[in-house]
Design an enzyme around this catalytic site. Sequence first.
Site, PDB file in Angstrom:
ATOM      1  N   LYS A  53       0.840  -1.201   0.000  1.00 11.71           N
ATOM      2  CA  LYS A  53       0.000   0.000   0.000  1.00 11.71           C
ATOM      3  C   LYS A  53       0.874   1.250   0.000  1.00 11.71           C
ATOM      4  O   LYS A  53       0.612   2.212  -0.725  1.00 11.71           O
ATOM      5  CB  LYS A  53      -0.948  -0.015   1.203  1.00 11.71           C
ATOM      6  CG  LYS A  53      -2.097  -0.992   1.001  1.00 11.71           C
ATOM      7  CD  LYS A  53      -2.868  -1.315   2.272  1.00 11.71           C
ATOM      8  CE  LYS A  53      -3.874  -2.424   1.979  1.00 11.71           C
ATOM      9  NZ  LYS A  53      -4.538  -2.955   3.172  1.00 11.71           N
ATOM     10  N   GLN A  97      -4.783  -1.678   9.375  1.00 10.24           N
ATOM     11  CA  GLN A  97      -4.716  -3.015   8.779  1.00 10.24           C
ATOM     12  C   GLN A  97      -5.371  -4.047   9.709  1.00 10.24           C
ATOM     13  O   GLN A  97      -4.995  -4.153  10.876  1.00 10.24           O
ATOM     14  CB  GLN A  97      -3.241  -3.373   8.518  1.00 10.24           C
ATOM     15  CG  GLN A  97      -3.051  -4.670   7.777  1.00 10.24           C
ATOM     16  CD  GLN A  97      -3.601  -4.639   6.348  1.00 10.24           C
ATOM     17  OE1 GLN A  97      -3.409  -3.669   5.615  1.00 10.24           O
ATOM     18  NE2 GLN A  97      -4.292  -5.686   5.949  1.00 10.24           N
ATOM     19  N   ASP A 120     -11.294   2.816   3.870  1.00 12.58           N
ATOM     20  CA  ASP A 120     -11.664   1.405   3.775  1.00 12.58           C
ATOM     21  C   ASP A 120     -13.183   1.240   3.648  1.00 12.58           C
ATOM     22  O   ASP A 120     -13.667   0.173   3.291  1.00 12.58           O
ATOM     23  CB  ASP A 120     -11.214   0.666   5.055  1.00 12.58           C
ATOM     24  CG  ASP A 120     -10.049  -0.271   4.782  1.00 12.58           C
ATOM     25  OD1 ASP A 120      -9.809  -0.594   3.606  1.00 12.58           O
ATOM     26  OD2 ASP A 120      -9.380  -0.673   5.754  1.00 12.58           O
TER      27      ASP A 120
END
Length: 280
Positions: A53, A97, A120
């Site tokens: 990422k 994460q 997200d």
Amino acid sequence: MSELINGNDISRMIREEIRIETLAFREKTGVTPGLAVVLVGADPASQIYVRRKGKACEEVGFLSREFRLSGDAKEQELLEIIRQLNGDQAINGILVQLPLPPQIRSQAIIEAIDPQKDVDGFHPVNVGRLVAGNPCHVACTPKGIIELLDRTGIAIEGKEAVIVGRSNIVGKPLAMLLLARHATITVCHTRTRNLPETTRRADILVAAAGSPEMIQGEMVKEGAVVIDVGMNRLGDGRLVGDVAFAEVAPRASHITPVPGGVGPMTIAMLLQNTLNAARR
Ligand code: NDP
């Protein structure tokens, strides 16, 4: 034989578009989109995702910041980092994460992120907006699946779509996105009776169960579009999807491979959500 939907190529194209848009955006506004990625613990797969990422951000000209906490970090420490990032003007997107270690409540963390920075798309505000048909940030994997279909020229309207899997990060948001595009939706799970009968109805079949090669040839209608979200690491080290590719591919009109199908789209959509957040 079916047409392969190449997620690597489509993702590369999207990331190049984002790089060009970012350049123009920065020239016009002086703002560089910024993404903060927070990793707790040393899970090897999570470390790989976080590294990918960060690299993807740099390639499109974003500011990328990484925060690492040890696996025994307290929930309060993570909440404090999120509080700071919520107030940091240089950061437009915050990604924690998952999975988190057991002493930290994932839902408490997700709800602490400013919904505008929740790239997200997991915050209840963003989930609610998606259900209401007024999206802000949409979860990256389902959003990537819609992009794959659109960019391959596959019509969604009026189609019978069957999703195997009802998780909050894939199955449920994907159902909402396909519904918004006027497909007729069926969502299957472990209590679904006669799964093969249901999957055989699908014009668009999405497998997101996390069960290696569970979708077999006879479960797929001739000419169906098959999207494989699954990423399963076998004992011998091979990575396989939820679809038994060799026997399903000859029946499908289009199919995604694993790897190189849905996977690469997830990061491309994360970048898109971050650029959108900076624009807002
Ligand atoms: P979850 O484990 O959270 O959810 C799996 C879902 O599939 C559940 O709803 C479960 O039903 C259902 N399911 C499992 N086995 C069966 C079965 N035999 N028959 C019918 N339904 C079944 O998984 P995720 O949604 O997080 O992930 C799914 C897969 O996608 C995984 O392989 C994961 O690695 C992959 N993934 C890939 C991403 C990418 O970027 N390519 C991103 C995210 C996930 P029930 O609810 O009844 O338990």
